[in-house]
Design a protein around this motif. Sequence first.
Motif, PDB file in Angstrom:
ATOM      1  N   THR A   1      -6.616  -2.817   0.320  1.00  0.00           N
ATOM      2  CA  THR A   1      -5.824  -2.529  -0.882  1.00  0.00           C
ATOM      3  C   THR A   1      -4.965  -1.282  -0.666  1.00  0.00           C
ATOM      4  O   THR A   1      -4.794  -0.455  -1.557  1.00  0.00           O
ATOM      5  CB  THR A   1      -6.732  -2.352  -2.124  1.00  0.00           C
ATOM      6  N   TRP A   2      -4.407  -1.194   0.520  1.00  0.00           N
ATOM      7  CA  TRP A   2      -3.574  -0.042   0.893  1.00  0.00           C
ATOM      8  C   TRP A   2      -2.411   0.182  -0.061  1.00  0.00           C
ATOM      9  O   TRP A   2      -1.915   1.296  -0.211  1.00  0.00           O
ATOM     10  CB  TRP A   2      -3.039  -0.229   2.317  1.00  0.00           C
ATOM     11  N   TYR A   3      -2.002  -0.860  -0.721  1.00  0.00           N
ATOM     12  CA  TYR A   3      -0.819  -0.795  -1.595  1.00  0.00           C
ATOM     13  C   TYR A   3      -1.053   0.042  -2.853  1.00  0.00           C
ATOM     14  O   TYR A   3      -0.090   0.378  -3.561  1.00  0.00           O
ATOM     15  CB  TYR A   3      -0.349  -2.209  -1.973  1.00  0.00           C
TER      16      TYR A   3
ATOM     17  N   ALA B   1      -4.248  -7.221  -0.089  1.00  0.00           N
ATOM     18  CA  ALA B   1      -2.780  -7.277  -0.126  1.00  0.00           C
ATOM     19  C   ALA B   1      -2.251  -8.676   0.111  1.00  0.00           C
ATOM     20  O   ALA B   1      -1.302  -9.111  -0.559  1.00  0.00           O
ATOM     21  CB  ALA B   1      -2.206  -6.308   0.910  1.00  0.00           C
TER      22      ALA B   1
ATOM     23  N   PHE C   1       0.365  -9.973  -2.752  1.00  0.00           N
ATOM     24  CA  PHE C   1       1.803  -9.957  -2.488  1.00  0.00           C
ATOM     25  C   PHE C   1       2.443 -11.340  -2.554  1.00  0.00           C
ATOM     26  O   PHE C   1       3.661 -11.455  -2.703  1.00  0.00           O
ATOM     27  CB  PHE C   1       2.083  -9.279  -1.141  1.00  0.00           C
TER      28      PHE C   1
ATOM     29  N   PHE D   1       7.542  -1.647  -2.708  1.00  0.00           N
ATOM     30  CA  PHE D   1       6.417  -1.165  -1.892  1.00  0.00           C
ATOM     31  C   PHE D   1       6.901  -0.737  -0.513  1.00  0.00           C
ATOM     32  O   PHE D   1       6.464   0.293   0.011  1.00  0.00           O
ATOM     33  CB  PHE D   1       5.326  -2.233  -1.791  1.00  0.00           C
ATOM     34  N   TYR D   2       7.798  -1.509   0.067  1.00  0.00           N
ATOM     35  CA  TYR D   2       8.331  -1.129   1.378  1.00  0.00           C
ATOM     36  C   TYR D   2       9.046   0.216   1.298  1.00  0.00           C
ATOM     37  O   TYR D   2       8.800   1.117   2.110  1.00  0.00           O
ATOM     38  CB  TYR D   2       9.292  -2.193   1.897  1.00  0.00           C
TER      39      TYR D   2
ATOM     40  N   VAL E   1       1.193   4.963  -0.054  1.00  0.00           N
ATOM     41  CA  VAL E   1       2.355   4.585  -0.877  1.00  0.00           C
ATOM     42  C   VAL E   1       2.594   5.668  -1.920  1.00  0.00           C
ATOM     43  O   VAL E   1       1.645   6.211  -2.490  1.00  0.00           O
ATOM     44  CB  VAL E   1       2.106   3.224  -1.576  1.00  0.00           C
TER      45      VAL E   1
ATOM     46  N   SER F   1      -1.215  -4.155   6.674  1.00  0.00           N
ATOM     47  CA  SER F   1      -2.639  -4.496   6.621  1.00  0.00           C
ATOM     48  C   SER F   1      -3.323  -4.276   7.958  1.00  0.00           C
ATOM     49  O   SER F   1      -4.514  -3.950   8.008  1.00  0.00           O
ATOM     50  CB  SER F   1      -2.813  -5.950   6.172  1.00  0.00           C
TER      51      SER F   1
ATOM     52  N   LEU G   1       6.708   3.236   1.061  1.00  0.00           N
ATOM     53  CA  LEU G   1       5.734   3.556   2.105  1.00  0.00           C
ATOM     54  C   LEU G   1       5.970   4.981   2.600  1.00  0.00           C
ATOM     55  O   LEU G   1       7.107   5.405   2.785  1.00  0.00           O
ATOM     56  CB  LEU G   1       5.884   2.588   3.286  1.00  0.00           C
TER      57      LEU G   1
END
Length: 289
Positions: free
Chosen positions: A107-109, A151, A155, A166-167, A115, A99, A170
């Motif tokens: 909302t990068w996820y 996020a 999360f 998600f990790y 991602v 973030s 990336l």
Amino acid sequence: MGVVAITVEEQIKKLKGRGMLMDQGINKAEEILFDIGYYRLGFYWYYYQNHKTHIFHQPIKLSDVVKLYYFDFDLKMLLLRYIYRIEVHFRTQLVYFASNQYEKNNTWYVDSKIVNSSIFKEFNNIYFNLKTKTNTLKKHHNKHSSNYAPAWKVFEFLTFGQVFRFYSNLKSHELKKKIANSYTIRDIALLESYFLALINIRNICSHNGVLFDYNQPYGIKRIPSYEYRIKTNNSTNMNASIKLILFMLSKISKNRANDLKSELNVLFSESKKCKVVEEMINSKIKLDI
């Protein structure tokens, strides 16, 4: 129990016919079977049976099977509590570093530039359920017209496995390295293998599987710490998993790792007072903390 339900009285008769000793009396046996259940206890007396005839290798006390069950239950509850500490920490690292790296995109996820988009279809189904059932996300969407919440709100409601996905998806290698550095681990693939192993244990603890005899599908790779290094050739059994939990916990709080170690020693010491349980611990876990 086969494919046809039978009464508790019939269950006891069947067990006695196979060599089970109702050492606390029939009334207590009925209480146990109504409480824990024939099928669930069967996962524990399984170890003492001929797997074709179901006859017990030697007379076995129902009370000893129950002690083995409760040892496994207590081990699950203990490890689950400390794995949750690791899970919360991991979630915090991912949300914090991602973030802040993408500070203008909360909302990068769900951004395919950040991602891998292969996980979005499954996640959209998860998110739909969350925003309709979770008060925090309901309130957010009542106030805001955005398709997704930030996020740090979302999360909090994802499982360990979902956070890990998600990790692992990336696109930024450098971002992954920042998060890995939180655990003083340089090798991202090594950290990912550790988290997968922890998720496996968490799932067993949460879904009533037998834990003490659980073996990781892949061996736990060499732990970069002399204190928590696996000293046997078995890198898949519960001893190896416990060493990994202790190691990862020590990277968050050395005190909490020491607490877990102390609680494990107490649990194993108390449980070994029952010879049947001691034999199973020594043959399956071989704890060497």
